[in-house]
Design a protein around this motif. Structure first.
Motif, PDB file in Angstrom:
ATOM      1  N   LEU A   1       1.087  -1.301   0.049  1.00 47.52           N
ATOM      2  CA  LEU A   1      -0.034   0.069  -0.357  1.00 47.52           C
ATOM      3  C   LEU A   1       0.716   1.343   0.325  1.00 47.52           C
ATOM      4  CD1 LEU A   1      -2.567  -1.434   2.367  1.00 47.52           C
ATOM      5  CD2 LEU A   1      -3.015  -1.576  -0.314  1.00 47.52           C
ATOM      6  N   HIS A   2       1.894   1.170   0.391  1.00 42.74           N
ATOM      7  CA  HIS A   2       2.695   2.404   0.640  1.00 42.74           C
ATOM      8  C   HIS A   2       3.162   2.463  -0.425  1.00 42.74           C
ATOM      9  CE1 HIS A   2       6.523   4.606   1.996  1.00 42.74           C
ATOM     10  NE2 HIS A   2       7.477   4.262   0.736  1.00 42.74           N
ATOM     11  N   ASN A   3       3.920   1.594  -1.182  1.00 41.49           N
ATOM     12  CA  ASN A   3       4.824   2.290  -3.227  1.00 41.49           C
ATOM     13  C   ASN A   3       3.572   2.269  -4.022  1.00 41.49           C
ATOM     14  OD1 ASN A   3       7.242   1.618  -2.732  1.00 41.49           O
ATOM     15  ND2 ASN A   3       6.598  -0.519  -1.988  1.00 41.49           N
ATOM     16  N   LEU A   4       1.886   1.811  -3.672  1.00 40.80           N
ATOM     17  CA  LEU A   4       0.783   1.797  -4.390  1.00 40.80           C
ATOM     18  C   LEU A   4       0.217   3.702  -4.013  1.00 40.80           C
ATOM     19  CD1 LEU A   4      -1.977  -0.995  -4.725  1.00 40.80           C
ATOM     20  CD2 LEU A   4      -0.810  -0.412  -6.721  1.00 40.80           C
ATOM     21  N   ARG A   5       1.058   3.972  -2.709  1.00 38.04           N
ATOM     22  CA  ARG A   5       0.583   5.664  -3.287  1.00 38.04           C
ATOM     23  C   ARG A   5       1.600   6.602  -4.105  1.00 38.04           C
ATOM     24  NH1 ARG A   5      -0.233   7.077   2.638  1.00 38.04           N
ATOM     25  NH2 ARG A   5       0.678   9.381   2.488  1.00 38.04           N
ATOM     26  N   ASP A   6       2.245   5.980  -4.847  1.00 37.28           N
ATOM     27  CA  ASP A   6       2.954   6.918  -6.012  1.00 37.28           C
ATOM     28  C   ASP A   6       1.645   6.618  -7.230  1.00 37.28           C
ATOM     29  OD1 ASP A   6       4.685   6.704  -4.799  1.00 37.28           O
ATOM     30  OD2 ASP A   6       5.877   5.359  -5.767  1.00 37.28           O
ATOM     31  N   VAL A   7       0.510   5.480  -7.049  1.00 38.74           N
ATOM     32  CA  VAL A   7      -0.121   6.231  -7.850  1.00 38.74           C
ATOM     33  C   VAL A   7      -1.681   6.133  -8.479  1.00 38.74           C
ATOM     34  CG1 VAL A   7      -1.868   4.316  -9.361  1.00 38.74           C
ATOM     35  CG2 VAL A   7       0.798   2.956  -8.777  1.00 38.74           C
ATOM     36  N   ASP A   8      -1.806   6.871  -9.330  1.00 38.97           N
ATOM     37  CA  ASP A   8      -3.580   7.826  -8.981  1.00 38.97           C
ATOM     38  C   ASP A   8      -4.679   7.308 -10.258  1.00 38.97           C
ATOM     39  OD1 ASP A   8      -5.321   9.616  -8.638  1.00 38.97           O
ATOM     40  OD2 ASP A   8      -4.142  11.724  -9.664  1.00 38.97           O
ATOM     41  N   TYR A   9      -5.244   6.555  -9.116  1.00 36.18           N
ATOM     42  CA  TYR A   9      -6.789   5.784 -10.296  1.00 36.18           C
ATOM     43  C   TYR A   9      -8.199   7.072 -10.010  1.00 36.18           C
ATOM     44  CZ  TYR A   9      -4.428   2.098 -10.482  1.00 36.18           C
ATOM     45  OH  TYR A   9      -3.065   1.064 -10.181  1.00 36.18           O
ATOM     46  N   ALA A  10      -7.809   8.514  -9.584  1.00 38.04           N
ATOM     47  CA  ALA A  10      -9.282   8.991  -9.178  1.00 38.04           C
ATOM     48  C   ALA A  10      -9.957   9.523 -10.825  1.00 38.04           C
ATOM     49  CB  ALA A  10      -8.584  10.733  -9.067  1.00 38.04           C
ATOM     50  N   SER A  11      -9.189   9.556 -11.868  1.00 35.13           N
ATOM     51  CA  SER A  11      -9.707   9.837 -13.129  1.00 35.13           C
ATOM     52  C   SER A  11     -10.396   8.443 -13.400  1.00 35.13           C
ATOM     53  CB  SER A  11      -8.793  10.643 -13.967  1.00 35.13           C
ATOM     54  OG  SER A  11      -8.417   9.817 -14.485  1.00 35.13           O
ATOM     55  N   LYS A  12     -10.421   7.131 -12.933  1.00 33.66           N
ATOM     56  CA  LYS A  12     -10.780   6.537 -13.562  1.00 33.66           C
ATOM     57  C   LYS A  12     -12.435   5.733 -13.963  1.00 33.66           C
ATOM     58  CE  LYS A  12      -6.503   3.676 -14.236  1.00 33.66           C
ATOM     59  NZ  LYS A  12      -6.107   3.359 -15.641  1.00 33.66           N
ATOM     60  N   TYR A  13     -12.930   6.412 -13.397  1.00 35.89           N
ATOM     61  CA  TYR A  13     -14.598   6.469 -13.401  1.00 35.89           C
ATOM     62  C   TYR A  13     -14.555   7.719 -14.605  1.00 35.89           C
ATOM     63  CZ  TYR A  13     -14.951  10.988 -11.227  1.00 35.89           C
ATOM     64  OH  TYR A  13     -14.885  11.785 -10.548  1.00 35.89           O
ATOM     65  N   GLU A  14     -14.225   8.725 -14.722  1.00 35.03           N
ATOM     66  CA  GLU A  14     -14.860   9.772 -16.169  1.00 35.03           C
ATOM     67  C   GLU A  14     -15.448   8.353 -17.051  1.00 35.03           C
ATOM     68  OE1 GLU A  14     -11.914  11.795 -16.112  1.00 35.03           O
ATOM     69  OE2 GLU A  14     -12.131  13.300 -14.054  1.00 35.03           O
ATOM     70  N   LYS A  15     -14.628   7.712 -17.331  1.00 31.20           N
ATOM     71  CA  LYS A  15     -15.502   7.053 -18.930  1.00 31.20           C
ATOM     72  C   LYS A  15     -16.454   6.622 -18.459  1.00 31.20           C
ATOM     73  CE  LYS A  15     -12.725   2.579 -17.907  1.00 31.20           C
ATOM     74  NZ  LYS A  15     -11.649   1.481 -18.852  1.00 31.20           N
ATOM     75  N   TYR A  16     -17.309   6.574 -17.612  1.00 36.32           N
ATOM     76  CA  TYR A  16     -18.683   5.611 -17.164  1.00 36.32           C
ATOM     77  C   TYR A  16     -19.542   6.717 -16.643  1.00 36.32           C
ATOM     78  CZ  TYR A  16     -15.878   1.325 -18.279  1.00 36.32           C
ATOM     79  OH  TYR A  16     -15.156   0.111 -18.036  1.00 36.32           O
ATOM     80  N   PHE A  17     -18.910   7.633 -15.823  1.00 39.76           N
ATOM     81  CA  PHE A  17     -19.899   8.683 -14.954  1.00 39.76           C
ATOM     82  C   PHE A  17     -19.112   9.422 -15.002  1.00 39.76           C
ATOM     83  CE2 PHE A  17     -19.103   4.031 -12.917  1.00 39.76           C
ATOM     84  CZ  PHE A  17     -20.707   3.501 -13.116  1.00 39.76           C
ATOM     85  N   ALA A  18     -20.164  10.716 -14.915  1.00 37.05           N
ATOM     86  CA  ALA A  18     -19.661  11.901 -14.619  1.00 37.05           C
ATOM     87  C   ALA A  18     -20.713  12.436 -13.082  1.00 37.05           C
ATOM     88  CB  ALA A  18     -20.068  12.435 -15.501  1.00 37.05           C
TER      89      ALA A  18
END
Length: 736
Positions: A400-417
């Motif tokens: 989990l510490h190393n996954l802090r480098d990843v950003d999935y904040a916009s992943k939903y945008e292709k399906y939802f607004a």
């Protein structure tokens, strides 16, 4: 959870190796060497005051198979290491002697390092061993910078070398090994994740933090995962307020070597951000998560300057002390206890009511990304802990510490607004929560629309809870529409909080809602006074309208329509002075009919009954409290005081049961207190609404019945037969 509601779980084999279910077999097969049986932590811990990740580190080294004999041998090996090497404070002198006599010795202790500027050297202090000024080489400090902050748990080899110089410290550090993983295993972790379904993976994460997933709903599991987001998402601000005993602080103190739990009253700007004297950065520069325990408390004081620095850091990831502006990545979690239940807070104040005045501030609270509803968590019970397999927590913590480098904040945008009315901070809260949940459940970042939607709804709900309460606190705060739309559809989908649906009239008080709360519509039909002669009161019939011109003599204008009574008022209207006698073996007698109308609407109730001692008698009292719960308003606290007796034979169990009753009903808005009296013999119920109920036999009116969970008499009082008893209802003023 009642016995009849408990799901079937794994059948235990031997004491050391429970029978493995499909998930356990899959976990140990796919993640061999990175998993541990979670119940073993309790078996080896004893009275060693060490975090779970330290114990699991040792178990991960020495209990690497599922074979019964290997497990026993590994557990004994870890026990021996703890017995020989873990330093108990009261045995510090003994361990120091062992080091002197043997020349060298390995210890497990928490170590903190400081720089001795006069001698230009780093020196370690061993917390439990009670020694300090142990010289540490620079390379060790560079590899483990957290040694310089609050210290870390280590396995160390110490040497005793007395030089004859009284100014010299005889302790020498030969080896220091932090108790934590040191490598990034993400590639293997992601490969193994693809072999599990989402449900299996969530259950694995639940088992990894020590809980039995079969005992939790899907929503409860998701809320438990939200508690983990600060470890996987940078600069994430979370708050959880709720009843005590629900495990709020557990994950921050036991789960990860990358997290720091501190008391809310112990923090200073120098400790948290930067020390102006030395220029040394504080906790936010070294830890992934800084959690503030016991954060709630209206009377607590907080440094206004500290609050202002925290506001800037929570919003901008930066802070200024002196001339320099610094940045850090630590997430913040604020956890504390509530004093009242949800409807009470919604009626009288807001869901942030327990915070100190300096933090009960809209500018500070607007920086919170998620409000975890702590009242939805059950109080921790022994059966909630799993004996299944989960990740060694320091392995998972490093992932989990190393996954802090990843950003999935916009992943939903292709399906939802999201709704365009959301503010920037609203969107940030939703996006960061969604990103954190994706990294926990779908760490590859790939998920379908159906898989993402519940995560997005959860993220929106947590931020909505913050914003809705801010609108109560600050009238200048604009309300927004917390909804979203699916791709290709113009129809918005609204997201509600649970408390909004449960108590709509309280949640939206004064804001134009026409919804009606269902919090007090649960009074059973016909459950009025036992005498049965008085029916629930009905509104008087309005006189027919006059055929005249509506002048002063028109009764339709003189007599306003009576206000309809709510269920509690209707029940209270059925109460009347009476005396009832019941013959042996009669059935159909319930506490609701005996007591409901007489406790209806009360806020203070005193029960005198010297025989609330044994298990069945305490169960009777609990059923009386259930009647009180049914016939009183959930938005108001009800204080129930019991005066009873005890004896040496039942005292321990009685006190334990009373504590459980206090904790359980306290969450429901019923404040239970008690006192013991060895001289009282009378049995009565007195309410602040003016009723005195004189109990002939007390609450113990039912004959023995089989307590088997499949027996309907356990749940339905009306099926039980009663003993012979009498009961009298009088108005207190008449009795006096």
């Amino acid at each position: 959870m009642a016995d009849d509601e408990q799901p079937d779980t794994t059948v235990t084999g031997t004491d050391d190796v429970p029978t493995m279910n499909d998930l356990d077999r899959k976990v140990t097969g796919e993640f061999s060497g990175y998993t541990v049986r979670k119940d073993l932590v309790g078996k080896v811990k004893g009275n060693a005051l060490v975090p779970s990740y330290v114990l699991e580190y040792l178990l991960g080294k020495y209990v690497t198979t599922t074979d019964s004999e290997s497990v026993r041998a590994g557990v004994e090996r870890v026990r021996a290491i703890l017995a020989d090497n873990y330093v108990h404070r009261e045995e510090a002198n003994l361990i120091q002697s062992k080091i002197r006599e043997k020349g060298r010795y390995q210890v497990i202790d928490k170590v903190q390092v400081t720089l001795n500027e006069k001698l230009d050297q780093y020196e370690a202090m061993f917390e439990n061993l009670g020694i300090s000024r142990v010289v540490v080489d620079s390379d060790t400090v560079k590899k483990n910078p957290k040694l310089l902050v609050t210290g870390i748990w280590c396995m160390c080899t110490l040497v005793y070398a007395y030089s004859g110089d009284p100014k010299d410290v005889p302790w020498r550090l030969r080896r220091l090994m932090p108790v934590q993983m040191s490598h990034d295993d993400r590639e293997n972790y992601l490969a193994m994740r693809s072999r599990f379904t989402a449900g299996e993976w969530v259950d694995l994460l639940m088992q990894s933090v020590g809980f039995e997933p079969a005992l939790f709903s899907e929503r409860a599991k998701l809320l438990h995962l939200v508690r983990m987001i600060p470890f996987v998402e940078r600069n994430y601000n979370l708050i959880e307020l709720g009843p005590k005993g629900t495990g709020k602080s557990h994950i921050y103190s036991e789960f990860s070597p990358h997290g720091m739990l501190i008391s809310g009253g112990e923090v200073t700007a120098a400790k948290l951000f930067v020390n102006n004297s030395s220029g040394q950065i504080g906790l936010v520069g070294y830890w992934d998560t800084v959690a503030f325990d016991e954060f709630a408390g209206k009377t607590k004081k907080a440094d206004r300057a500290l609050v202002d620095i925290m506001k800037n850091y929570m919003a901008n990831k930066s802070f200024s002390r002196g001339r320099n502006t610094m940045q850090a990545e630590a997430s913040m979690a604020f956890i504390g206890n509530t004093s009242h239940n949800v409807p009470y807070m919604l009626k009288n104040t807001d869901l942030f009511e327990e915070l100190p005045k300096q933090y009960h501030d809209s500018a500070f609270l607007d920086r919170i990304h998620y409000y975890v509803p702590g009242w939805e968590f059950e109080q921790i019970r022994s059966e909630m802990f799993t004996d299944g397999y989960g990740f060694v927590v320091d392995y998972l913590a490093e992932i989990l510490h190393n996954l802090r480098d990843v950003d999935y904040a916009s992943k939903y945008e292709k399906y939802f607004a999201l709704s365009p009315t959301l503010s920037t901070r609203d969107k940030d809260g939703v996006r960061k929560t969604f990103s954190g949940l994706m990294k926990l459940i779908y760490p590859s970042g790939e998920a379908s629309m159906e898989e993402m939607e519940p995560l997005l709804r959860c993220a929106i709900e947590g931020r909505k809870r913050v914003k809705d309460q801010l609108c109560r606190i600050d009238s200048t705060m604009a309300e927004v529409d917390f909804s979203y739309t699916r791709a290709g559809s113009p129809d918005p989908i609204a997201v509600h909080t649970v408390e909004e649906d449960d108590y709509p009239d309280l949640y939206w008080r004064g804001r134009g809602t026409s919804a009606v709360s269902a919090s007090n519509d649960e009074i059973p039909e016909g459950e009025t006074a036992m005498a049965g002669a008085v029916s629930p009161a009905k509104p008087e019939t309005q006189p027919a309208a006059s055929s005249g011109n509506g002048g002063a003599g028109d009764p339709a204008e003189k007599t306003p329509a009576p206000k309809p009574m709510n269920p509690i008022e209707r029940a209270a209207a059925a109460a009347k002075p009476d005396h009832l006698e019941f013959a042996e073996d009669r059935a159909g007698v319930t506490y609701n009919r005996l007591f409901g109308p007489y406790v209806a609407g009360a806020s203070r109730i005193t029960v005198k009954d010297p025989y609330i001692r044994k298990t069945h008698q305490i169960r009777n009292f609990v059923e009386f409290l259930e009647t009180v719960f049914t016939y009183t308003d959930r938005a108001d606290e009800v204080h129930v005081h019991l005066i009873t007796a005890s004896d040496a034979e039942t005292m321990d169990r009685q006190l334990e049961d009373f504590t459980q009753v206090q904790n359980t009903f306290g969450q429901l808005g019923i404040v239970f207190t008690y006192e013991f009296s060895d001289t009282g013999h009378d049995r009565s119920i007195v309410t602040d609404t003016g009723w005195r109920v004189i109990l002939g036999r007390g609450l113990d009116i039912y004959q023995y019945y089989d307590g088997n969970r499949l027996n309907p008499q356990v749940r339905l009082q009306k099926l039980r037969k009663v003993k012979e008893f009498e009961i009298t209802y009088v108005r207190k003023d008449e009795a006096d």
